[in-house]
Design a protein around this motif. Structure first.
Motif, PDB file in Angstrom:
ATOM      1  N   THR A 133       0.841  -1.204   0.000  1.00 50.32           N
ATOM      2  CA  THR A 133       0.000   0.000   0.000  1.00 50.32           C
ATOM      3  C   THR A 133       0.871   1.246   0.000  1.00 50.32           C
ATOM      4  O   THR A 133       0.594   2.221  -0.704  1.00 50.32           O
ATOM      5  CB  THR A 133      -0.919   0.021   1.242  1.00 50.32           C
ATOM      6  OG1 THR A 133      -1.774  -1.128   1.209  1.00 50.32           O
ATOM      7  CG2 THR A 133      -1.760   1.281   1.287  1.00 50.32           C
ATOM      8  N   ARG A 134       1.929   1.202   0.790  1.00 50.02           N
ATOM      9  CA  ARG A 134       2.860   2.324   0.895  1.00 50.02           C
ATOM     10  C   ARG A 134       3.582   2.555  -0.438  1.00 50.02           C
ATOM     11  O   ARG A 134       3.701   3.693  -0.902  1.00 50.02           O
ATOM     12  CB  ARG A 134       3.862   2.058   2.013  1.00 50.02           C
ATOM     13  CG  ARG A 134       4.694   3.242   2.417  1.00 50.02           C
ATOM     14  CD  ARG A 134       5.349   3.021   3.754  1.00 50.02           C
ATOM     15  NE  ARG A 134       6.324   1.950   3.792  1.00 50.02           N
ATOM     16  CZ  ARG A 134       6.227   0.854   4.552  1.00 50.02           C
ATOM     17  NH1 ARG A 134       5.193   0.666   5.341  1.00 50.02           N
ATOM     18  NH2 ARG A 134       7.183  -0.070   4.529  1.00 50.02           N
ATOM     19  N   ASP A 135       4.044   1.486  -1.050  1.00 55.75           N
ATOM     20  CA  ASP A 135       4.751   1.601  -2.321  1.00 55.75           C
ATOM     21  C   ASP A 135       3.831   2.100  -3.429  1.00 55.75           C
ATOM     22  O   ASP A 135       4.262   2.846  -4.324  1.00 55.75           O
ATOM     23  CB  ASP A 135       5.362   0.252  -2.718  1.00 55.75           C
ATOM     24  CG  ASP A 135       6.567  -0.114  -1.876  1.00 55.75           C
ATOM     25  OD1 ASP A 135       7.068   0.772  -1.144  1.00 55.75           O
ATOM     26  OD2 ASP A 135       7.013  -1.276  -1.936  1.00 55.75           O
ATOM     27  N   GLU A 136       2.567   1.699  -3.373  1.00 57.59           N
ATOM     28  CA  GLU A 136       1.598   2.174  -4.355  1.00 57.59           C
ATOM     29  C   GLU A 136       1.380   3.676  -4.201  1.00 57.59           C
ATOM     30  O   GLU A 136       1.235   4.403  -5.191  1.00 57.59           O
ATOM     31  CB  GLU A 136       0.267   1.433  -4.184  1.00 57.59           C
ATOM     32  CG  GLU A 136      -0.823   1.851  -5.164  1.00 57.59           C
ATOM     33  CD  GLU A 136      -0.485   1.548  -6.613  1.00 57.59           C
ATOM     34  OE1 GLU A 136      -1.094   2.193  -7.495  1.00 57.59           O
ATOM     35  OE2 GLU A 136       0.377   0.684  -6.881  1.00 57.59           O
ATOM     36  N   ALA A 137       1.379   4.144  -2.951  1.00 58.71           N
ATOM     37  CA  ALA A 137       1.232   5.572  -2.687  1.00 58.71           C
ATOM     38  C   ALA A 137       2.435   6.344  -3.239  1.00 58.71           C
ATOM     39  O   ALA A 137       2.279   7.425  -3.820  1.00 58.71           O
ATOM     40  CB  ALA A 137       1.096   5.818  -1.186  1.00 58.71           C
ATOM     41  N   VAL A 138       3.620   5.801  -3.059  1.00 58.23           N
ATOM     42  CA  VAL A 138       4.834   6.434  -3.593  1.00 58.23           C
ATOM     43  C   VAL A 138       4.712   6.567  -5.103  1.00 58.23           C
ATOM     44  O   VAL A 138       4.999   7.632  -5.684  1.00 58.23           O
ATOM     45  CB  VAL A 138       6.095   5.618  -3.229  1.00 58.23           C
ATOM     46  CG1 VAL A 138       7.312   6.170  -3.975  1.00 58.23           C
ATOM     47  CG2 VAL A 138       6.340   5.641  -1.728  1.00 58.23           C
ATOM     48  N   LYS A 139       4.243   5.499  -5.741  1.00 58.67           N
ATOM     49  CA  LYS A 139       4.093   5.506  -7.199  1.00 58.67           C
ATOM     50  C   LYS A 139       3.078   6.557  -7.644  1.00 58.67           C
ATOM     51  O   LYS A 139       3.300   7.262  -8.634  1.00 58.67           O
ATOM     52  CB  LYS A 139       3.654   4.113  -7.674  1.00 58.67           C
ATOM     53  CG  LYS A 139       3.582   3.974  -9.183  1.00 58.67           C
ATOM     54  CD  LYS A 139       3.220   2.559  -9.580  1.00 58.67           C
ATOM     55  CE  LYS A 139       3.138   2.414 -11.097  1.00 58.67           C
ATOM     56  NZ  LYS A 139       2.765   1.025 -11.493  1.00 58.67           N
TER      57      LYS A 139
END
Length: 320
Positions: A133-139
Protein backbone atom coordinates in the motif's frame (compact mmCIF):
# COMPACT_ATOMS: atom_id res chain seq x y z
CA UNK A 1 39.69 86.21 -24.80
CA UNK A 2 39.77 82.63 -26.13
CA UNK A 3 41.63 81.60 -23.00
CA UNK A 4 38.89 83.10 -20.78
CA UNK A 5 36.14 81.32 -22.73
CA UNK A 6 38.01 78.01 -22.38
CA UNK A 7 38.38 78.44 -18.64
CA UNK A 8 34.69 79.38 -18.30
CA UNK A 9 33.64 76.29 -20.28
CA UNK A 10 35.75 74.01 -18.11
CA UNK A 11 34.30 75.58 -14.97
CA UNK A 12 30.73 75.13 -16.28
CA UNK A 13 31.29 71.45 -17.14
CA UNK A 14 32.80 70.88 -13.69
CA UNK A 15 29.84 72.57 -12.02
CA UNK A 16 27.30 70.55 -14.00
CA UNK A 17 29.16 67.31 -13.23
CA UNK A 18 29.12 68.09 -9.51
CA UNK A 19 25.40 68.74 -9.61
CA UNK A 20 24.67 65.53 -11.52
CA UNK A 21 26.83 63.35 -9.29
CA UNK A 22 24.69 61.91 -6.48
CA UNK A 23 25.74 62.30 -2.91
CA UNK A 24 27.26 58.99 -1.81
CA UNK A 25 25.66 59.17 1.63
CA UNK A 26 22.22 59.96 0.19
CA UNK A 27 22.55 57.07 -2.31
CA UNK A 28 23.51 54.62 0.44
CA UNK A 29 20.65 55.78 2.64
CA UNK A 30 18.17 55.34 -0.22
CA UNK A 31 19.33 51.76 -0.83
CA UNK A 32 19.16 50.95 2.86
CA UNK A 33 15.67 52.48 3.17
CA UNK A 34 14.43 50.51 0.16
CA UNK A 35 15.91 47.27 1.54
CA UNK A 36 14.36 47.87 4.94
CA UNK A 37 10.94 48.35 3.31
CA UNK A 38 11.10 44.92 1.66
CA UNK A 39 9.99 41.82 3.59
CA UNK A 40 12.71 39.27 4.32
CA UNK A 41 10.64 36.68 2.42
CA UNK A 42 8.71 36.34 -0.84
CA UNK A 43 4.93 35.96 -0.94
CA UNK A 44 2.98 33.35 -2.88
CA UNK A 45 -0.71 32.48 -3.08
CA UNK A 46 -1.82 29.00 -2.05
CA UNK A 47 -4.63 27.77 -4.29
CA UNK A 48 -6.49 26.42 -1.27
CA UNK A 49 -7.41 30.02 -0.42
CA UNK A 50 -9.66 29.86 -3.49
CA UNK A 51 -10.94 26.32 -2.91
CA UNK A 52 -14.45 27.60 -2.13
CA UNK A 53 -15.16 29.22 -5.50
CA UNK A 54 -13.31 26.46 -7.34
CA UNK A 55 -15.37 23.76 -5.68
CA UNK A 56 -18.70 25.49 -6.21
CA UNK A 57 -17.89 26.00 -9.87
CA UNK A 58 -17.72 29.79 -9.85
CA UNK A 59 -13.98 29.71 -10.63
CA UNK A 60 -12.07 27.50 -13.04
CA UNK A 61 -8.90 26.10 -11.41
CA UNK A 62 -7.08 26.76 -14.69
CA UNK A 63 -7.60 30.48 -14.08
CA UNK A 64 -5.50 30.38 -10.90
CA UNK A 65 -2.42 32.01 -12.45
CA UNK A 66 -4.52 34.82 -13.90
CA UNK A 67 -6.25 35.42 -10.56
CA UNK A 68 -2.92 35.48 -8.69
CA UNK A 69 -1.47 37.89 -11.24
CA UNK A 70 -4.46 40.22 -10.92
CA UNK A 71 -3.89 40.22 -7.15
CA UNK A 72 -0.20 41.03 -7.75
CA UNK A 73 1.33 37.80 -6.42
CA UNK A 74 4.84 36.73 -7.35
CA UNK A 75 4.36 32.98 -6.91
CA UNK A 76 1.61 30.36 -6.83
CA UNK A 77 1.12 27.05 -5.02
CA UNK A 78 -1.13 24.45 -6.64
CA UNK A 79 -3.41 21.94 -4.88
CA UNK A 80 -3.66 18.61 -6.73
CA UNK A 81 -7.16 17.68 -5.55
CA UNK A 82 -8.63 20.85 -7.10
CA UNK A 83 -7.84 19.36 -10.53
CA UNK A 84 -9.24 15.87 -9.90
CA UNK A 85 -12.49 16.56 -11.74
CA UNK A 86 -10.66 18.05 -14.72
CA UNK A 87 -8.29 15.08 -14.94
CA UNK A 88 -11.23 12.66 -15.15
CA UNK A 89 -12.23 14.16 -18.51
CA UNK A 90 -9.31 12.46 -20.28
CA UNK A 91 -9.13 8.86 -21.56
CA UNK A 92 -5.96 7.97 -19.63
CA UNK A 93 -3.75 9.28 -16.84
CA UNK A 94 -0.72 10.08 -18.98
CA UNK A 95 -2.75 12.21 -21.40
CA UNK A 96 -4.53 13.91 -18.52
CA UNK A 97 -1.34 14.84 -16.66
CA UNK A 98 0.39 16.03 -19.82
CA UNK A 99 -2.55 18.26 -20.71
CA UNK A 100 -2.71 19.59 -17.16
CA UNK A 101 0.98 20.45 -17.03
CA UNK A 102 1.03 22.11 -20.45
CA UNK A 103 -2.04 24.21 -19.62
CA UNK A 104 -0.76 25.31 -16.20
CA UNK A 105 2.69 26.10 -17.56
CA UNK A 106 1.28 28.18 -20.40
CA UNK A 107 -0.98 30.09 -18.01
CA UNK A 108 1.82 30.82 -15.54
CA UNK A 109 4.05 32.10 -18.34
CA UNK A 110 1.24 34.17 -19.84
CA UNK A 111 0.53 35.93 -16.55
CA UNK A 112 4.13 36.13 -15.32
CA UNK A 113 3.86 34.21 -12.06
CA UNK A 114 6.35 31.70 -10.66
CA UNK A 115 5.24 28.12 -10.01
CA UNK A 116 6.40 27.42 -6.46
CA UNK A 117 5.08 24.00 -5.42
CA UNK A 118 2.28 21.46 -5.67
CA UNK A 119 0.34 20.30 -2.60
CA UNK A 120 -0.49 16.62 -3.15
CA UNK A 121 -3.62 15.13 -1.60
CA UNK A 122 -5.56 11.88 -1.91
CA UNK A 123 -2.81 9.85 -3.59
CA UNK A 124 -2.50 7.03 -1.07
CA UNK A 125 -0.99 6.50 2.37
CA UNK A 126 2.75 7.12 2.48
CA UNK A 127 2.71 6.00 6.14
CA UNK A 128 0.76 2.77 5.74
CA UNK A 129 2.10 -0.21 7.67
CA UNK A 130 1.41 -2.35 4.61
CA UNK A 131 4.43 -2.21 2.31
CA UNK A 132 2.50 -2.74 -0.93
CA UNK A 133 0.00 0.00 0.00
CA UNK A 134 2.86 2.32 0.89
CA UNK A 135 4.75 1.60 -2.32
CA UNK A 136 1.60 2.17 -4.36
CA UNK A 137 1.23 5.57 -2.69
CA UNK A 138 4.83 6.43 -3.59
CA UNK A 139 4.09 5.51 -7.20
CA UNK A 140 0.93 7.64 -7.29
CA UNK A 141 2.84 10.62 -5.90
CA UNK A 142 5.53 10.33 -8.56
CA UNK A 143 3.36 11.76 -11.34
CA UNK A 144 2.97 14.94 -9.32
CA UNK A 145 6.71 15.10 -8.72
CA UNK A 146 7.13 14.89 -12.51
CA UNK A 147 4.53 17.63 -12.94
CA UNK A 148 6.30 19.87 -10.42
CA UNK A 149 9.59 19.43 -12.26
CA UNK A 150 8.02 20.29 -15.63
CA UNK A 151 6.33 23.37 -14.16
CA UNK A 152 9.58 24.63 -12.65
CA UNK A 153 8.40 24.22 -9.05
CA UNK A 154 10.98 23.60 -6.35
CA UNK A 155 8.88 21.21 -4.25
CA UNK A 156 5.84 19.07 -3.61
CA UNK A 157 4.00 18.93 -0.30
CA UNK A 158 2.87 15.53 0.94
CA UNK A 159 0.83 14.16 3.85
CA UNK A 160 1.95 11.40 6.21
CA UNK A 161 -1.13 9.31 6.89
CA UNK A 162 -1.65 5.59 7.40
CA UNK A 163 -0.48 3.90 10.58
CA UNK A 164 -2.46 4.54 13.76
CA UNK A 165 0.30 3.57 16.20
CA UNK A 166 3.12 6.00 16.93
CA UNK A 167 6.20 3.83 16.41
CA UNK A 168 4.70 2.05 13.43
CA UNK A 169 3.85 5.44 11.89
CA UNK A 170 7.41 6.68 12.34
CA UNK A 171 8.90 3.58 10.74
CA UNK A 172 6.47 3.56 7.81
CA UNK A 173 6.84 7.32 7.28
CA UNK A 174 10.62 7.09 7.07
CA UNK A 175 10.37 4.36 4.43
CA UNK A 176 7.68 6.07 2.34
CA UNK A 177 9.36 9.46 2.47
CA UNK A 178 12.80 8.09 1.66
CA UNK A 179 11.53 6.27 -1.41
CA UNK A 180 9.66 9.30 -2.71
CA UNK A 181 12.49 11.73 -1.92
CA UNK A 182 14.99 9.49 -3.69
CA UNK A 183 12.81 9.59 -6.80
CA UNK A 184 12.26 13.36 -6.46
CA UNK A 185 16.00 14.00 -6.14
CA UNK A 186 16.43 12.78 -9.71
CA UNK A 187 14.04 15.54 -10.78
CA UNK A 188 15.63 18.19 -8.52
CA UNK A 189 12.41 18.41 -6.48
CA UNK A 190 12.08 18.73 -2.71
CA UNK A 191 9.57 16.61 -0.78
CA UNK A 192 8.05 18.54 2.09
CA UNK A 193 5.80 17.34 4.89
CA UNK A 194 3.16 19.64 6.33
CA UNK A 195 1.76 19.40 9.83
CA UNK A 196 -1.62 18.23 8.55
CA UNK A 197 -3.40 16.30 11.26
CA UNK A 198 -2.70 13.12 13.19
CA UNK A 199 0.87 12.29 14.09
CA UNK A 200 2.19 14.78 11.51
CA UNK A 201 0.81 17.62 13.67
CA UNK A 202 3.06 16.46 16.50
CA UNK A 203 6.09 18.47 15.43
CA UNK A 204 8.46 16.57 17.67
CA UNK A 205 7.48 13.22 16.12
CA UNK A 206 7.54 14.68 12.63
CA UNK A 207 11.08 15.98 13.09
CA UNK A 208 12.20 12.55 14.28
CA UNK A 209 11.00 11.21 10.93
CA UNK A 210 12.55 14.01 8.85
CA UNK A 211 15.88 13.71 10.64
CA UNK A 212 15.83 9.94 10.26
CA UNK A 213 15.29 10.26 6.50
CA UNK A 214 18.21 12.72 6.48
CA UNK A 215 18.08 13.71 2.82
CA UNK A 216 18.87 17.18 1.50
CA UNK A 217 15.64 17.33 -0.50
CA UNK A 218 13.34 16.17 2.29
CA UNK A 219 12.05 18.81 4.69
CA UNK A 220 9.04 20.47 6.23
CA UNK A 221 6.32 22.95 5.35
CA UNK A 222 5.18 24.51 8.63
CA UNK A 223 1.53 25.57 8.55
CA UNK A 224 0.59 28.13 11.20
CA UNK A 225 -2.80 26.58 11.88
CA UNK A 226 -2.66 22.78 11.52
CA UNK A 227 -1.54 21.54 14.90
CA UNK A 228 -4.62 19.50 15.84
CA UNK A 229 -3.45 15.96 16.55
CA UNK A 230 -6.89 14.52 17.36
CA UNK A 231 -10.25 16.00 16.40
CA UNK A 232 -13.51 15.76 18.32
CA UNK A 233 -17.13 16.72 17.78
CA UNK A 234 -16.44 20.02 19.54
CA UNK A 235 -13.33 20.80 17.52
CA UNK A 236 -9.86 19.67 18.58
CA UNK A 237 -9.41 17.16 21.41
CA UNK A 238 -5.61 17.37 21.40
CA UNK A 239 -3.50 20.16 19.96
CA UNK A 240 0.26 20.49 19.76
CA UNK A 241 1.64 23.83 21.04
CA UNK A 242 1.57 26.07 17.95
CA UNK A 243 4.62 28.27 18.53
CA UNK A 244 6.74 25.39 19.80
CA UNK A 245 5.77 23.34 16.76
CA UNK A 246 6.68 26.04 14.26
CA UNK A 247 10.03 26.59 15.96
CA UNK A 248 10.79 22.85 15.91
CA UNK A 249 9.94 22.56 12.21
CA UNK A 250 11.87 25.61 11.01
CA UNK A 251 15.36 24.03 10.83
CA UNK A 252 14.16 21.88 7.91
CA UNK A 253 11.56 24.29 6.50
CA UNK A 254 11.72 24.74 2.72
CA UNK A 255 8.28 26.36 2.36
CA UNK A 256 5.74 27.92 4.75
CA UNK A 257 1.96 28.32 4.85
CA UNK A 258 0.65 31.50 6.48
CA UNK A 259 -2.77 30.34 7.65
CA UNK A 260 -5.47 32.80 8.69
CA UNK A 261 -9.09 32.37 9.77
CA UNK A 262 -10.38 35.67 11.18
CA UNK A 263 -9.07 39.15 11.89
CA UNK A 264 -9.41 41.78 14.60
CA UNK A 265 -10.50 45.33 13.76
CA UNK A 266 -6.82 46.30 13.69
CA UNK A 267 -6.00 43.59 11.12
CA UNK A 268 -4.33 41.05 13.44
CA UNK A 269 -5.13 37.35 13.27
CA UNK A 270 -7.59 36.64 16.07
CA UNK A 271 -6.07 33.39 17.32
CA UNK A 272 -2.40 33.69 16.35
CA UNK A 273 0.43 35.97 17.37
CA UNK A 274 1.89 36.72 13.92
CA UNK A 275 4.64 38.85 15.42
CA UNK A 276 5.86 35.89 17.47
CA UNK A 277 5.56 33.49 14.54
CA UNK A 278 7.33 35.73 12.04
CA UNK A 279 10.11 36.49 14.51
CA UNK A 280 10.71 32.74 14.79
CA UNK A 281 10.81 32.45 11.00
CA UNK A 282 13.21 35.35 10.64
CA UNK A 283 15.47 34.06 13.42
CA UNK A 284 15.68 30.75 11.55
CA UNK A 285 17.15 32.61 8.57
CA UNK A 286 14.28 31.73 6.25
CA UNK A 287 13.97 33.93 3.16
CA UNK A 288 11.94 31.81 0.74
CA UNK A 289 8.27 31.93 -0.21
CA UNK A 290 5.51 32.16 2.37
CA UNK A 291 2.21 31.02 0.89
CA UNK A 292 -1.01 32.74 1.93
CA UNK A 293 -3.71 30.26 2.91
CA UNK A 294 -6.89 32.00 4.06
CA UNK A 295 -9.49 29.56 5.43
CA UNK A 296 -11.97 31.90 7.08
CA UNK A 297 -15.68 32.24 6.39
CA UNK A 298 -16.30 35.85 7.46
CA UNK A 299 -14.70 37.43 4.38
CA UNK A 300 -14.62 36.65 0.69
CA UNK A 301 -11.52 34.73 -0.39
CA UNK A 302 -10.17 37.88 -2.05
CA UNK A 303 -10.70 39.95 1.10
CA UNK A 304 -9.14 37.31 3.35
CA UNK A 305 -6.16 36.92 1.04
CA UNK A 306 -5.60 40.69 0.92
CA UNK A 307 -5.81 41.01 4.71
CA UNK A 308 -3.37 38.14 5.20
CA UNK A 309 -0.84 39.69 2.84
CA UNK A 310 -1.16 43.05 4.57
CA UNK A 311 -0.66 41.35 7.94
CA UNK A 312 2.50 39.62 6.68
CA UNK A 313 3.95 42.82 5.23
CA UNK A 314 3.14 44.99 8.23
CA UNK A 315 4.53 42.40 10.63
CA UNK A 316 7.73 42.17 8.59
CA UNK A 317 8.12 45.96 8.73
CA UNK A 318 7.94 45.88 12.50
CA UNK A 319 10.63 43.22 12.62
CA UNK A 320 13.04 44.97 10.23
Amino acid sequence: MIKRLLLFSLFSVSLISCKEKPNKQESTETVETTAAAQPFFKISLAQWSLSGPIRDGSMNPFDFAQKASEMDFEGIEYVSQLYTEKLQNYPDQATAMNSLVQTLKAKSEQYGVKNVLIMIDNEGELSSTDVSTRDEAVKKHQKWVDAAAQLGCHAVRVNLKGADEKEAWKEASVDGLTKLADYAAEKDIEVLVENHGGFSSNASLLMEVINKVNLDNCGTLPDFGNFCIESSEDGCAEEYPRYKGIEEMMPKAMAISAKTYAFTDSGEEKDMDYMKIMQTIKDAGYSGFIGIEYEGDQLTPEEGIAKTRELLIQTAKKLN
